[in-house]
Design a protein around this motif. Structure first.
Motif, PDB file in Angstrom:
ATOM      1  N   ARG A   1       7.769   5.398  13.068  1.00 27.95           N
ATOM      2  CA  ARG A   1       7.599   5.089  11.646  1.00 27.95           C
ATOM      3  C   ARG A   1       6.248   5.609  11.155  1.00 27.95           C
ATOM      4  O   ARG A   1       6.166   6.267  10.116  1.00 27.95           O
ATOM      5  N   ASP A   2       5.187   5.329  11.911  1.00 26.04           N
ATOM      6  CA  ASP A   2       3.853   5.797  11.525  1.00 26.04           C
ATOM      7  C   ASP A   2       3.795   7.328  11.493  1.00 26.04           C
ATOM      8  O   ASP A   2       3.174   7.912  10.601  1.00 26.04           O
ATOM      9  N   ALA A   3       4.450   7.962  12.451  1.00 26.20           N
ATOM     10  CA  ALA A   3       4.476   9.435  12.485  1.00 26.20           C
ATOM     11  C   ALA A   3       5.218   9.986  11.274  1.00 26.20           C
ATOM     12  O   ALA A   3       4.779  10.974  10.668  1.00 26.20           O
ATOM     13  N   ARG A   4       6.331   9.360  10.901  1.00 28.82           N
ATOM     14  CA  ARG A   4       7.090   9.832   9.742  1.00 28.82           C
ATOM     15  C   ARG A   4       6.291   9.640   8.464  1.00 28.82           C
ATOM     16  O   ARG A   4       6.272  10.510   7.589  1.00 28.82           O
TER      17      ARG A   4
ATOM     18  N   SER B   1       0.852  -1.192   0.000  1.00 30.41           N
ATOM     19  CA  SER B   1       0.000   0.000   0.000  1.00 30.41           C
ATOM     20  C   SER B   1       0.890   1.245   0.000  1.00 30.41           C
ATOM     21  O   SER B   1       2.100   1.168   0.204  1.00 30.41           O
ATOM     22  N   VAL B   2       0.267   2.397  -0.189  1.00 36.51           N
ATOM     23  CA  VAL B   2       0.997   3.665  -0.146  1.00 36.51           C
ATOM     24  C   VAL B   2       1.719   3.803   1.193  1.00 36.51           C
ATOM     25  O   VAL B   2       2.903   4.133   1.239  1.00 36.51           O
ATOM     26  N   ASN B   3       1.011   3.542   2.302  1.00 39.25           N
ATOM     27  CA  ASN B   3       1.640   3.611   3.635  1.00 39.25           C
ATOM     28  C   ASN B   3       2.887   2.731   3.704  1.00 39.25           C
ATOM     29  O   ASN B   3       3.939   3.157   4.180  1.00 39.25           O
ATOM     30  N   LYS B   4       2.754   1.506   3.261  1.00 36.59           N
ATOM     31  CA  LYS B   4       3.866   0.550   3.342  1.00 36.59           C
ATOM     32  C   LYS B   4       4.999   0.933   2.394  1.00 36.59           C
ATOM     33  O   LYS B   4       6.166   0.704   2.702  1.00 36.59           O
ATOM     34  N   ASN B   5       4.682   1.502   1.238  1.00 34.58           N
ATOM     35  CA  ASN B   5       5.719   1.976   0.330  1.00 34.58           C
ATOM     36  C   ASN B   5       6.562   3.054   1.003  1.00 34.58           C
ATOM     37  O   ASN B   5       7.781   3.012   0.957  1.00 34.58           O
ATOM     38  N   ILE B   6       5.910   4.005   1.657  1.00 35.61           N
ATOM     39  CA  ILE B   6       6.634   5.102   2.300  1.00 35.61           C
ATOM     40  C   ILE B   6       7.434   4.602   3.491  1.00 35.61           C
ATOM     41  O   ILE B   6       8.554   5.049   3.741  1.00 35.61           O
ATOM     42  N   SER B   7       6.907   3.639   4.228  1.00 35.72           N
ATOM     43  CA  SER B   7       7.608   3.157   5.426  1.00 35.72           C
ATOM     44  C   SER B   7       8.719   2.155   5.102  1.00 35.72           C
ATOM     45  O   SER B   7       9.470   1.757   5.988  1.00 35.72           O
ATOM     46  N   PHE B   8       8.847   1.771   3.835  1.00 27.32           N
ATOM     47  CA  PHE B   8       9.800   0.728   3.455  1.00 27.32           C
ATOM     48  C   PHE B   8      11.224   1.003   3.948  1.00 27.32           C
ATOM     49  O   PHE B   8      11.885   0.107   4.447  1.00 27.32           O
ATOM     50  N   GLY B   9      11.712   2.215   3.826  1.00 25.33           N
ATOM     51  CA  GLY B   9      13.078   2.538   4.241  1.00 25.33           C
ATOM     52  C   GLY B   9      13.215   2.963   5.689  1.00 25.33           C
ATOM     53  O   GLY B   9      14.257   3.479   6.094  1.00 25.33           O
ATOM     54  N   LEU B  10      12.183   2.736   6.480  1.00 24.65           N
ATOM     55  CA  LEU B  10      12.181   3.203   7.876  1.00 24.65           C
ATOM     56  C   LEU B  10      12.212   2.057   8.875  1.00 24.65           C
ATOM     57  O   LEU B  10      11.781   2.215  10.010  1.00 24.65           O
TER      58      LEU B  10
END
Length: 178
Positions: A118-121, A101-110
């Motif tokens: 991670r959720d806050a970022r 998902s979009v959320n998981k794509n963004i959190s991939f490098g975190l």
């Protein structure tokens, strides 16, 4: 997101010689600023240069140094892997993971952050690119401009020292008219 002090301008220094088929890229320069734009005609090697900086390709000869840290030195057999360079590349075509998902794509490098941070970022990055409403969508359900913004958010999330944008406005959507 943490702002950089102008006095802390990053220094990227390189001297490269790279061949891909009949194309040869020879470039040497020292950038010492927060913003640098590389422009030239189609086929001049701009994308190739960014791929070398990101560590996606290796030159035949030469070196790349960021803030005194050697990222690539062919003669000394030094090659820092892309994920360890503190560099992020947003390609012309957004390369989102289709199974995330979009959320998981963004959190991939975190992955080094705890879940709350991670959720806050991720939330911060979604707000930065005006895409909070896209958080639970899948890449296949995004327009070209939305995908480009998510790719940018994913690249910014780990706070890279070097952000490489390859034709960043090529897929952006136009303003919707009322």
């Amino acid at each position: 997101m943490q702002a950089l002090d102008p006095a802390e301008a990053d220094v990227l220094e390189f001297s490269l010689d790279s061949r891909r088929g009949s194309f040869r890229l020879q470039a040497a320069c020292r950038f010492a600023s927060q913003w640098t734009v590389i422009f030239g005609p189609s086929g001049a090697g701009k994308s190739s240069l960014l791929r070398l900086f990101a560590g996606l390709d290796q030159p035949d000869h030469g070196r790349i140094e960021l803030n005194g840290r050697m990222l690539t030195n062919v003669e000394q057999h030094v090659f820092i892997k892309p994920g360890l360079r503190q560099a992020a590349l947003v390609a012309q075509q957004p390369a989102l993971f289709p199974h995330l998902s979009v959320n998981k794509n963004i959190s991939f490098g975190l992955k080094s952050l705890d879940v709350a941070n991670r959720d806050a970022r991720v939330a911060e990055m979604l707000a930065l690119v005006d895409a909070t409403h896209l958080a639970h969508r899948w890449p296949r359900d995004l327009s070209g401009g939305e995908a480009q913004r998510i790719a940018l958010a994913r690249s910014l999330a780990p706070l890279p020292r070097l952000l490489l944008l390859d034709e960043p406005f090529s897929a952006l959507d136009g303003e919707a008219s009322d």
